[in-house]
Write a protein that holds these residues in place. Structure first.
Motif, PDB file in Angstrom:
ATOM      1  N   ALA A 276      50.372  -9.376  47.308  1.00  0.00           N
ATOM      2  CA  ALA A 276      49.515 -10.564  47.275  1.00  0.00           C
ATOM      3  C   ALA A 276      50.362 -11.819  47.135  1.00  0.00           C
ATOM      4  CB  ALA A 276      48.519 -10.468  46.125  1.00  0.00           C
ATOM      5  N   ARG A 277      51.401 -11.742  46.327  1.00  0.00           N
ATOM      6  CA  ARG A 277      52.304 -12.886  46.161  1.00  0.00           C
ATOM      7  C   ARG A 277      53.044 -13.178  47.462  1.00  0.00           C
ATOM      8  NH1 ARG A 277      56.674 -12.398  41.448  1.00  0.00           N
ATOM      9  NH2 ARG A 277      54.724 -12.344  40.235  1.00  0.00           N
ATOM     10  N   GLN A 278      53.479 -12.087  48.155  1.00  0.00           N
ATOM     11  CA  GLN A 278      54.208 -12.285  49.396  1.00  0.00           C
ATOM     12  C   GLN A 278      53.332 -12.923  50.465  1.00  0.00           C
ATOM     13  OE1 GLN A 278      53.899 -10.433  52.479  1.00  0.00           O
ATOM     14  NE2 GLN A 278      55.685 -11.435  53.408  1.00  0.00           N
ATOM     15  N   GLU A 279      52.059 -12.511  50.545  1.00  0.00           N
ATOM     16  CA  GLU A 279      51.151 -13.056  51.532  1.00  0.00           C
ATOM     17  C   GLU A 279      50.777 -14.497  51.256  1.00  0.00           C
ATOM     18  OE1 GLU A 279      47.910 -10.366  51.495  1.00  0.00           O
ATOM     19  OE2 GLU A 279      49.016  -8.714  52.460  1.00  0.00           O
ATOM     20  N   ALA A 280      50.861 -14.913  49.983  1.00  0.00           N
ATOM     21  CA  ALA A 280      50.491 -16.276  49.620  1.00  0.00           C
ATOM     22  C   ALA A 280      51.590 -17.281  49.900  1.00  0.00           C
ATOM     23  CB  ALA A 280      50.126 -16.322  48.135  1.00  0.00           C
ATOM     24  N   ARG A 281      52.767 -16.808  50.253  1.00  0.00           N
ATOM     25  CA  ARG A 281      53.887 -17.734  50.521  1.00  0.00           C
ATOM     26  C   ARG A 281      53.673 -18.511  51.813  1.00  0.00           C
ATOM     27  NH1 ARG A 281      58.894 -13.597  49.081  1.00  0.00           N
ATOM     28  NH2 ARG A 281      58.590 -13.612  46.833  1.00  0.00           N
TER      29      ARG A 281
END
Length: 411
Positions: A406-411
């Motif tokens: 989820a963190r990676q997709e929010a970048r």
């Protein structure tokens, strides 16, 4: 060796707690009956003010309590933790009336709390709960003042027979829902005085259709039975036979109970890690003393490189787990958005570490560690369950991966 994050006052308090656990709590724990609530022990936790701190302190304070108590008396640690787990939803999400009725008794150690989430078919997958909260209309118009049929041969939670007159335990107002189904593997069941119960109010809605209820143990239709488990405290199953609950029993909001459950678990998961760290430290210290004094092969056991390297690895993993637990607890106290990730990491690392450290300690002690009554024999039985409850290790890995992606997709 101490973690960099602790202040001198925190270190001193941790040492004081270890002393209290050894001198005042451990003797009471020894007098308890396995598989049953040790009410004298819980009352002493209350008199020492430790139960009150569950609701006035942050996550780091909770971790220091649990680690310190676990080091000297795992029974006291577990009793404290279960009071917190069962009553925290009341403290955080309850109404003024609910809090006024139950929290003073919890903090005094005169009321036993329990957290009733797991079911026979819904353990790690909490969104799959099947305990039904049905309205009277959905049940074919059953009158809300009709006492549900009981199982007269069962024992209700709190030690009351299920044929106790319904009026003595009925809710104050007409029932809005009736709970039907089963909870299983519930710590402190069937002896708790009240339960935080999670039930499905909206079928087919997954996590969004669950409501949290505060259910006193003497509600008509609620019965329980103990389970024969590898555990010194009671673990049981609860049967709900059209147990009446009202809007006044809801914790938080209807259909938003999953938030209550996850908010509670995010607080307590790092402290499960602290429990594990306390056990690991006790096993490590016992191993240091044993290997330093044990004669073997013309010297001391510690002189063998194979032994000393294992001890070093035990210390390394224990301190790493402690630091991660403290980091997760500090993140919770700071309202960090990474709390779910950090909590899962801390619980996973610390419980797996404790399993390794205790197992290695048993190996280095040899047969004496398997004798009934030996510290490590006790820890060996205690250390296994934390890798399962409040989210098994596999669940924690799933949470970690989900948060990372989820963190990676929010970048």
């Amino acid at each position: 060796m101490t973690a960099f994050s602790l202040e001198p006052a925190q270190l001193a308090w941790r040492a004081e707690l270890r002393t209290l656990a050894a001198e005042r709590l451990h003797p009471l724990a020894d007098k308890g009956e396995p598989g049953h609530v040790n009410r004298a022990l819980v009352a002493e936790l209350g008199s020492l003010g430790l139960l009150g701190r569950l609701f006035t302190s942050g996550a780091l304070d909770l971790c220091l309590m649990r680690e310190s108590l676990a080091y000297a008396c795992t029974e006291a640690e577990t009793a404290l933790a279960l009071q917190g787990l069962g009553a925290h939803p009341v403290h955080a999400y309850g109404t003024e009336t609910q809090r006024a009725r139950w929290l003073p008794r919890v903090t005094a150690g005169t009321a036993i709390a329990a957290f009733a989430l797991s079911e026979p078919g819904a353990g790690s997958d909490a969104a799959a709960l099947e305990l039904r909260a049905e309205t009277d209309d959905s049940r074919g118009g059953r009158s809300s003042d009709t006492s549900p049929g009981g199982r007269s041969s069962d024992t209700s939670p709190g030690g009351r027979s299920s044929d106790t007159p319904a009026l003595a335990a009925a809710p104050d107002g007409p029932a809005r829902w009736r709970l039907t189904g089963e909870k299983c593997w519930i710590s402190n069941a069937p002896e708790a005085d009240f339960y935080t119960v999670f039930a499905r109010t909206t079928p087919g809605a997954g996590a969004r259709g669950v409501t949290a209820f505060l259910v006193p143990a003497d509600r008509p239709g609620l019965t329980g039975r103990g389970l024969d488990m590898l555990s010194p405290h009671p673990i049981g199953a609860l049967d709900f036979d059209a147990v009446p609950v009202t809007a006044d029993d809801v914790l938080g909001e209807a259909d938003r109970g999953f938030r209550v459950a996850m908010g509670t678990l995010n607080l307590f998961r790092p402290s499960v890690g602290a429990f594990a760290v306390g056990m690991a430290q006790a096993a490590l210290d016992a191993t240091l003393a044993h290997t330093a004094g044990r004669d073997a092969f013309g010297g001391k056991l510690r002189d063998l490189q194979a032994v000393s390297h294992q001890v070093a690895e035990m210390a390394l993993r224990t301190e790493a787990a402690r630091l991660m637990v403290h980091a997760a607890a500090s993140a919770h106290d700071a309202d960090d958005p990474d709390v779910p990730l950090r909590s899962a990491m801390a619980k996973l690392l610390a419980t797996e570490t404790a399993q390794y450290v205790v197992d290695t300690a048993v190996q280095l002690h040899g047969a004496r560690a398997l004798q009934r009554g030996h510290l490590l024999e006790h820890l060996y039985r205690e250390v296994r369950a934390p890798r399962i409850y409040e989210g098994a290790s596999e669940v924690q890995r799933g949470i970690i991966a989900k948060e990372l992606y989820a963190r990676q997709e929010a970048r």
